[in-house]
Design a protein around this motif. Structure first.
Motif, PDB file in Angstrom:
ATOM      1  N   LYS A 128       0.835  -1.192   0.000  1.00 33.25           N
ATOM      2  CA  LYS A 128       0.000   0.000   0.000  1.00 33.25           C
ATOM      3  C   LYS A 128       0.873   1.247   0.000  1.00 33.25           C
ATOM      4  N   THR A 133      -5.175   5.494   0.545  1.00 35.68           N
ATOM      5  CA  THR A 133      -4.054   4.710   0.010  1.00 35.68           C
ATOM      6  C   THR A 133      -4.464   4.017  -1.301  1.00 35.68           C
ATOM      7  N   HIS A 134      -3.477   3.484  -1.989  1.00 33.36           N
ATOM      8  CA  HIS A 134      -3.731   2.658  -3.172  1.00 33.36           C
ATOM      9  C   HIS A 134      -2.759   1.495  -3.168  1.00 33.36           C
ATOM     10  N   LYS A 135      -3.146   0.443  -3.841  1.00 32.06           N
ATOM     11  CA  LYS A 135      -2.337  -0.776  -3.867  1.00 32.06           C
ATOM     12  C   LYS A 135      -1.368  -0.737  -5.036  1.00 32.06           C
TER      13      LYS A 135
END
Length: 502
Positions: free
Chosen positions: A158, A178-180
């Motif tokens: 993340k 957040t982003h993966k």
């Protein structure tokens, strides 16, 4: 499909969230009995037939124990804790029947090594073949990478989303947005296209090495610009008859359409190879300043080929030499006759002749496609026309019944017949000129017979073109050998001239 007409390659995910298990999938594909240590379930497929080969391929940093199927997939199952975990990626693909079993295994092995093992995935593949003409492979791939010590590593991580000032973005819940980030690149959507194309490339390479003219293409017909007449929808009745070994008009038309499509693809592939060969020779001539500007004389090259073969045969017995010489003379005579009859003396004229042959083949096929399309239309007209005539008396009887209860009872008893008449009536009204009173079934049948005769004649013409192209392939082989024999002589002559200049 030349005969592998259909490109088949599918990809999917073995997901726990969909009730699937990597251990169960591996047991089924390998025909083994495996117990899933994650849920304690045993999956026994030892009685499954048709499993002709299984194999596990590992990257160099994978634990050697993973070469055991149960150990590999139980390790995956036990490491993944989530109830919706993605456990494995699976691919199934059709194998060419033109390849031997050993070549099929080598094809899958080289494909997997190049596309998956080299990127760090563990591969478990099985080949199934029940001798029904449908050999295929199942490929299972691990989805989590291994670190340098051979331990399972993270698939992704993340990262915080940042605003225009580089600050983390806080959500209403108080957490940060957040982003993966994928750490392997294995889940990239573009991989599917790349892996599909790679399968076609590897398969075609094996077919070419095997001397087979067949090729597969991962693209759709529309993407390839191929405008082929689709086969006729068979329908339940025709399918059942065909399964019983009873030939039907629809089945026969489909078989003829498929035969013609195979033949034109074969001709196209062979002409394409010959055109590429000539283009390479032209290119080589342009880059070799000592080559004569004019195109080499094919008759001279064929004579050169004959002398080369005679020289090679000197190490064999006199009797073998005589037989070999006689065979070669027949080959050269046929080649020279072909060139003479078609007015071909050099590569430029051969290239032009190939274009003419190609145009002729496509023109014939276009005419066949027009005939096939009309034959499909006529089949429908004849089928519905016959149904209309057959069930018209029943429809008339039904309409003449005045008592409603009796009419309903009659309709219930003859529902299938009345349905067939109604379908025929609607189709004919939609496809025949208004005011048509008499169905011209006899005329349709005669037109269909005439088109069939013409199509069969055109198919014979296509076969003649294939024979013609095969003759050109023989000429190519002879010319290639002659040109290779000339190269050492040219090299020696250049060396001598260079020595004299010094």
């Amino acid at each position: 499909m030349i005969p592998i007409a259909i490109y088949h390659w599918n990809i999917g995910i073995v997901s726990r969230g969909k009730g699937k298990s990597a251990v169960a999938a591996a047991a089924y594909r390998s025909g083994e009995k495996l117990t899933n240590e994650w849920d304690g379930m045993t999956h026994d497929y030892t009685r499954k037939g048709g499993v002709v080969h299984t194999e596990i391929m590992l990257p160099s940093h994978a634990p050697p124990s993973f070469s055991d199927r149960s150990t590999l997939w139980n390790s995956v199952e036990l490491y993944e804790k989530a109830g919706n975990a993605q456990l494995a990626r699976e691919i199934d693909a059709a194998l060419p029947i033109e390849l031997s079993r050993e070549e099929q295994i080598r094809l899958v092995r080289e494909y997997c090594s190049s596309q998956f093992v080299s990127r760090g995935m563990c591969v478990d593949f099985a080949i199934h073949d029940t001798d029904s003409g449908n050999p295929h492979c199942h490929i299972m791939l691990t989805m989590r990478p291994l670190d340098e010590r051979g331990a399972w590593a993270a698939k992704s991580k993340k990262e915080y989303d940042l605003d225009e000032n580089g600050e983390r973005i806080r959500l209403p819940s108080g957490r940060y947005k957040t982003h993966k980030v994928d750490l392997t690149g294995w889940n990239d959507k573009d991989n599917t296209l790349l892996w599909r194309k790679a399968w076609a490339d590897f398969t075609n390479d094996f077919l070419e090495k095997n001397g087979s003219p067949e090729r597969i293409d991962h693209r759709s017909n529309a993407e390839r610009g191929i405008d082929e007449i689709p086969t006729v929808h068979m329908g339940v009745a025709a399918c059942q008859m065909e399964k019983k070994g009873i030939a039907t008009e629809k089945g026969e038309l489909n078989r003829n359409i498929q035969k013609a499509n195979r033949l034109i693809r074969e001709i196209r592939a062979q002409i394409g190879k010959l055109k590429e060969w000539i283009a390479d020779l032209f290119k080589a001539r342009e880059t070799a300043p000592e080559q004569p500007p004019q195109s080499p004389n094919l008759a001279n090259l064929l004579m050169k080929y004959l002398s080369v073969q005679r020289e090679k045969s000197r190490k064999y017995s006199q009797r073998w030499q005589q037989q070999h010489t006689a065979d070669e003379l027949k080959t050269i005579a046929a080649a020279v006759n072909y060139l003479s009859e078609h007015g071909i003396s050099n590569l430029d004229e051969l290239d032009a002749s190939l274009s003419s042959v190609s145009d002729k083949a496509y023109s014939i096929r276009e005419g066949m496609k027009t005939a096939e399309q009309r034959m499909k239309e006529l089949q429908k007209l004849m089928e519905y026309g016959r149904n209309y005539q057959t069930y018209k008396p029943i429809q008339d009887e039904y309409r003449q019944i005045r008592w409603k209860g009796k009419q309903e009872k009659f309709a219930e008893a003859r529902r299938a017949d009345l349905t067939l008449w109604d379908a025929a009536n609607r189709y004919l009204h939609a496809n025949l000129p208004k005011g048509t009173k008499t169905l011209p079934i006899a005329e349709w049948e005669q037109e269909y017979a005439d088109l069939k005769t013409q199509r069969d004649s055109d198919y014979t013409k296509l076969k003649d073109i294939r024979t013609e192209v095969a003759e050109l392939q023989k000429i190519r082989k002879c010319v290639d050998i002659a040109l290779r024999a000339d190269q050492p002589e040219q090299t020696q002559n250049r060396a001598k001239r260079h020595e004299q200049e010094r």
